[in-house]
Write a protein that holds these residues in place. Structure first.
Motif, PDB file in Angstrom:
ATOM      1  N   THR A 116       0.850  -1.196   0.000  1.00 13.72           N
ATOM      2  CA  THR A 116       0.000   0.000   0.000  1.00 13.72           C
ATOM      3  C   THR A 116       0.881   1.238   0.000  1.00 13.72           C
ATOM      4  N   ARG A 165      -8.085   7.734  -0.511  1.00 19.71           N
ATOM      5  CA  ARG A 165      -9.300   6.902  -0.482  1.00 19.71           C
ATOM      6  C   ARG A 165     -10.065   6.979   0.833  1.00 19.71           C
ATOM      7  N   ARG A 180     -16.859  -1.207  -1.587  1.00 17.34           N
ATOM      8  CA  ARG A 180     -17.679  -0.328  -2.445  1.00 17.34           C
ATOM      9  C   ARG A 180     -19.146  -0.362  -2.061  1.00 17.34           C
ATOM     10  N   ASN A 225     -14.699   7.054   6.768  1.00 20.06           N
ATOM     11  CA  ASN A 225     -14.050   7.435   5.515  1.00 20.06           C
ATOM     12  C   ASN A 225     -14.357   8.914   5.258  1.00 20.06           C
TER      13      ASN A 225
END
Ligand SMILES: CC(C)(COP(=O)(O)OP(=O)(O)OC[C@H]1O[C@@H](n2cnc3c(N)ncnc32)[C@H](O)[C@@H]1OP(=O)(O)O)[C@@H](O)C(=O)NCCC(=O)NCCS
Length: 326
Positions: free
Chosen positions: A29, A37, A219, A256
């Motif tokens: 990563t 993100r 998602r 997020n």
């Protein structure tokens, strides 16, 4: 009728900081991927001896101190968590022991990342029944124990920590909890799971090893989180005849930065009225809202009389809102 007010907040995070640069050495990563993100730059991860009940107890001690109360004043301890020290006893019972809260009942609530708002709603109903009560509501997680540190799609997102509040009844005007909403849709449970170690898949079952850790379809979770939090937030505001612009502060579950930003836009709330600390702690599930709340109080972002909307979403799926006048 008495309203439920929060009279003290507290939090506790582990001292060990794990940065995105540290994760770059563990999985395939980059700091750039994680930051763009998710908005996360670092998270706190427990070291030996820092258990869920330890974090919860320390957060509770700070909330009691802020409320100027002793553990003997507490009649109930509710802990929201999906990562208890053990399935039995509950974290709440361990906190009760650690504090010496000899007058208190104690139980855990399992509603994943919405757990703190579920627990606060339950406490609200106890206070409505007897406004003299003083109740500790805690969100506490050690997600690092349930994360697959070889799975880059999940391990970069989560962190450990605890936040706590003390609630009681007040007759002071319109201060306190104004309305609460709890929602769930169990038909979508497979999008976000931690299957192993429950009674369906015991330790000697043939469940694949990776199912003993948090797994998700990122998602789909993202889409559902935006949709559900928007709908419950709009329902809450509409019920009270309010608009997003009437709010003084929005504290959402910190999962997020893009989910928070979507919600902010849909509710038409200016950026300065949205509390964000995901960059420091990542997703701490049930701990994220009380951690943010404590920081908002201690830094003066939340002041008496402010209109505060809290919204959360998590596995199950569960989602919830609490609107209150601080
Ligand atoms: C997890 C999440 C950050 C992923 O972001 P995304 O934009 O949806 O990214 P995707 O999952 O589509 O993956 C895009 C690519 O990045 C890759 N990727 C995934 N994790 C990665 C990581 N840590 N580092 C680098 N690349 C990564 C994927 O393999 C994929 O590669 P591919 O296109 O070659 O297949 C996002 O979906 C999310 O936040 N979902 C909600 C999660 C959540 O809130 N869960 C808890 C709810 S309480």
């Amino acid at each position: 009728m008495a309203q439920t007010v929060i009279i003290g907040t507290g939090s506790k995070v582990p001292s060990r900081v794990v940065t995105n640069a540290d994760l770059e050495k563990m999985v395939d990563t980059t700091d750039e991927w994680i930051t763009t993100r998710s908005g996360i730059k670092e998270r706190r991860i427990v070291t030996a001896g820092e258990t869920n009940s330890y974090l919860a107890t320390e957060a509770a001690r700070r909330a009691l101190e802020a409320a100027d109360l002793t553990p003997q004043d507490i009649s109930l301890i509710i802990v929201a968590t999906m990562t208890p020290d053990m399935p039995m006893p509950s974290v709440a019972c361990l906190v009760q022991k650690n504090l010496g809260a000899i007058q208190a009942g104690a139980f855990d609530i399992s509603a994943t990342c919405s757990g703190f708002l579920y627990a606060l709603t339950v406490a609200d109903r106890f206070i409505k029944a007897d406004p003299r009560q003083k109740i500790l509501v805690i969100g506490s997680e050690v997600l690092s124990a349930k994360v697959n540190w070889q799975d880059r799609t999940t391990c970069v997102l989560f962190g450990d920590g605890a936040g706590a509040v003390v609630v009681t009844g007040s007759q002071e005007g319109d201060r306190g909890i104004l309305t609460t909403h709890l929602r769930a849709d169990g038909s979508l449970w497979e999008l976000l799971t931690l299957k192993g170690c429950g009674s369906r898949y015991p330790i000697d079952s043939d469940l694949p090893r990776e199912e003993f850790f948090i797994r998700m379809n990122g998602r789909e979770v993202f889409k559902n989180a935006v949709r559900a939090m928007e709908s419950v937030a709009l329902e809450t505001l509409a019920e009270m005849g309010l608009k997003g612009e009437d709010l003084d502060l929005l504290i959402t579950h910190q999962a997020n930065i893009r989910i928070i930003e979507f919600l902010r836009e849909r509710l038409a709330i200016p950026a300065e009225k949205v509390f964000i600390n995901i960059h420091k702690y990542g997703n701490t599930s049930a701990a994220s809202i009380p951690l943010a709340l404590d920081e908002a109080v201690r830094t003066g972002r939340l002041k008496e009389g402010d209109l505060l909307l809290m919204v959360a979403f998590g596995g199950g799926f569960t989602w919830a809102s609490v609107l209150m006048k601080w």
